[in-house]
Structures are given as C-alpha cells and as structure tokens.
Motif scaffolding. Structure first.
Motif, PDB file in Angstrom:
ATOM      1  N   TYR A  92       0.831  -1.202   0.000  1.00 24.64           N
ATOM      2  CA  TYR A  92       0.000   0.000   0.000  1.00 24.64           C
ATOM      3  C   TYR A  92       0.871   1.261   0.000  1.00 24.64           C
ATOM      4  O   TYR A  92       0.630   2.206  -0.765  1.00 24.64           O
ATOM      5  CB  TYR A  92      -0.915  -0.005   1.226  1.00 24.64           C
ATOM      6  N   LYS A 144      -5.805   0.092  -7.079  1.00 19.04           N
ATOM      7  CA  LYS A 144      -6.761  -0.797  -6.429  1.00 19.04           C
ATOM      8  C   LYS A 144      -7.448  -1.750  -7.413  1.00 19.04           C
ATOM      9  O   LYS A 144      -8.091  -2.706  -7.004  1.00 19.04           O
ATOM     10  CB  LYS A 144      -7.819   0.016  -5.686  1.00 19.04           C
ATOM     11  N   PHE A 195      -8.164  -2.507  -1.923  1.00 18.81           N
ATOM     12  CA  PHE A 195      -7.765  -3.198  -3.136  1.00 18.81           C
ATOM     13  C   PHE A 195      -8.890  -4.111  -3.617  1.00 18.81           C
ATOM     14  O   PHE A 195      -9.385  -4.961  -2.874  1.00 18.81           O
ATOM     15  CB  PHE A 195      -6.491  -4.020  -2.888  1.00 18.81           C
ATOM     16  N   ASN A 196      -9.275  -3.946  -4.881  1.00 23.37           N
ATOM     17  CA  ASN A 196     -10.368  -4.734  -5.465  1.00 23.37           C
ATOM     18  C   ASN A 196      -9.937  -5.567  -6.664  1.00 23.37           C
ATOM     19  O   ASN A 196     -10.765  -6.229  -7.291  1.00 23.37           O
ATOM     20  CB  ASN A 196     -11.502  -3.791  -5.919  1.00 23.37           C
TER      21      ASN A 196
END
Length: 362
Positions: free
Chosen positions: A178, A203, A245-246
């Motif tokens: 990150y 993300k 985060f996706n």
C-alpha cells in the motif's frame, strides 16, 4: 552491576556472487546441495554432474550479472548486510542486551560453513531469510548446520523459525505494498526503485505474487512450499482488501532451471496470459525479502518486456521488503521470541522428513 553478555544473530540467505570471480563457486555450491539439486543418482555422479553444470552455466550467468550494474556480481550479500546493520540496532535497543548481527550464505561467501559461525544456542541464533518453508531453502540450511554441529538447530534455542505464515507478516507486507503505491516508501533505501506507476487506479490492478519455483520432485517428497505460498498470499490479500484493493490476484513461480517439471503456473505463463488480455500488471516477489537478480533483472526487466510485448497496458515491479522498518522490527520480535517457539520437528511437518539428528524423533 555486570555487563550483559552479547548475543549473536546470524541472518542466513541463499547467497550470490559478490563479483564475477565468485560466480562459478556460487553455482557449484548451489548445485552441489542435495536438497536443491535433488536427483535419483548415486552421490558421486550427482556431485560430478553438479560441478559440470556449474562450469557450463557460469559464462551465461556472468553476462546477466554484468548487465545489472553491480560490478559483475549480485547485490544480495550487501542488501542482507544492510538488513543486518539495522536489525542489530533494533535488537539492542528493544532488549537492552548488546547484539551482533552477522550475515551467512548457504552458497558463496561469507559461507555458513566457516568457523566464525558457531553452534546454535540461546546466545547464538540463526534466522533463515526465507518466508516460506521449502526443502531447497530452510531444510537445506538446517541440514548444513546439522552436518556442521552434529545436531539439528530446531529446538536448540538458537533457531528462529520461518515467518511467512504469521498474521503480522501478512499485515506488514500489505502495508508495504500500500505504501509503495501511495508513494510513502523511502525511495533511497531500495535498489533501482521502480519509478513507473500503473496508468490506472492501483486498487484495480492484477497483482501477480511470484515465488521462486522448485522442482515438483521436492513437492512429491512432502515439501509444503506451495501450500505455504498460498497461505502467505491469502493472508496478505485479505489485509490489502482493507486498504480498498479490489483487483485480481494470481500466484505463479519463476526461475525454472532444466527440463524437469517445476511448480506451476510459471510467472512467464501467467504474465503472458494477463498481458494478452490487456491487463494492468504488478508483480510482487512473495518468497524474497531482498532485491537481487530474480527481482531486479527477471521481474524488473524480463517480465516488464514480456508484458509490453504481449499487449499489457502497464507493468510495475513492487520491490522486496529490504530494510523496510516494520519488517525488521518484526524480525527482531521473532528473534526475541525464538527460544520457546518450537517444540516439534518442523522438518518432517513442512518438508517431509526429519534430519538424522533431530531431537524430536520418537
């Protein structure tokens, strides 16, 4: 008041040639290791073949090292020495006891077999810098120490266990990733710091967690390495989701050598597939904690070139942890807790066999 006795921590890594003159020696040590170069051959034939392969590969490997810009060698030893220096200060400050942190390599120099590296005990601890257990890394290190001292270090009070399964490691690694994507890391601390950033929201990236591959022959002998890589990745991704985060996540394996079947999918296969589908790709070296040939050259150059050739929209190499302070603080905590942390045979549990001088054998 008496002075407290100094303690010693020895950081163990696989190793790398510090200069071009050490390349063949490094390869000879590597391929002579029965836990790395594991073939169903009589020992005298296996050793002869190992030396032949080392000599044959040395010129090709030399060209690769020369291209990296580190004087014809690998930066792995110096990077590990940087970690040792910082860790020494953390341990001394946190414990109130003076610590000396040394660096030893399983292949090449400074060599773990040298006399300066003494028997594991509560005042002399060994910490292999491999997050996940494998026969080719952790078990190999333990076997070298067992041969040298006549006993396996596990349970001696002088061994710090591998750490890739712990929730704290997952948390700090997610934090590191990150901070990389949000430009919070101290760039000067990292070799060839990646200035490229994805031309999309981080993300939504496809992140490839690339581990060093091992021959499937080791897995069939009971090596739990692939399971451990999966646990590490799942733990890190769960923490990354908390940062928003996706994107999609993939596990792959790099650095295959020879014709035998190795762990799959290979990182080359995975990146080719993702790039062909026009993905934005980031690669994180899940089984490495220091930048060196595999991260800087293989990931940073070869995999980037492959991504762009195959139609990927962008490529980012995420650095290894290096001297990231939360990581070294974590290693200090692991070291200070090592004395009572293991009371069973991890070699049998994680690698498929106990060493000859295991203190936990029934």
């Amino acid at each position: 008041m008496t002075n407290k006795e100094e303690k010693t921590l020895i950081l163990v890594n696989l190793g790398g040639p510090r200069s071009s003159s050490e390349i063949e020696i490094f390869l000879r040590d590597l391929f002579s290791d029965p836990f790395v170069f594991d073939l169903p051959l009589p020992e005298f034939l296996r050793i002869r073949l190992a030396r032949f392969i080392a000599k044959k590969r040395a010129p090709k490997v030399k060209k690769t090292y020369e291209s990296m810009g580190f004087g014809g060698g690998s930066p792995l030893v110096t990077e590990t020495e940087k970690q040792a220096k910082v860790l020494e200060g953390i341990l001394t400050k946190c414990s109130g006891t003076p610590w000396k942190v040394k660096v030893a390599m399983a292949c090449g120099f400074p060599n773990i077999r040298d006399s300066e590296f003494t028997k594991p005990n509560p005042n002399t601890l060994y910490l292999p810098l491999y997050p996940q257990f494998s026969r080719s890394t952790v078990l190999s290190t333990l076997a070298i120490l067992e041969e040298k001292f006549g006993e396996c270090p596990v349970g001696s009070g002088g061994y710090v266990p591998h750490f890739g399964l712990t929730s704290k490691f997952h948390e700090l690694t997610a934090q590191f990733i990150y901070e990389f994507f949000t430009d919070q890391l101290k760039k000067f601390q990292f070799l060839h710091y990646p200035e490229d950033k994805p031309n999309c929201d981080w993300k939504e990236l496809d992140i490839v967690f690339s581990a060093h591959g091992v021959p499937m022959r080791l897995i069939h002998k009971g090596d739990r390495y692939m399971d451990e890589v999966e646990v590490s990745v799942n733990g890190i991704v769960a923490e990354l989701r908390k940062y928003g985060f996706n994107g999609s996540v993939h596990i792959s394996y790099q650095s295959k050598v020879g014709p035998a079947k190795w762990t799959e999918p290979s990182t080359i296969q995975k990146i080719s597939e993702l790039a062909s589908n026009g993905k934005h790709i980031a690669v994180y070296p899940i089984s490495f904690v220091s930048d060196h040939l595999e991260t800087l050259e293989e990931i940073g150059e070869q995999f980037k070139e492959l991504t762009l050739e195959k139609g990927g929209k962008s490529f980012v190499r995420i650095p290894a942890l290096g001297v990231y302070e939360p990581f070294l603080q974590f290693l200090a905590e692991q070291t200070l807790a090592a004395d009572n942390s293991l009371q069973h045979c991890i070699c049998k549990e994680r690698g498929g066999e106990s060493l000859r001088h295991c203190r936990f054998k029934n």
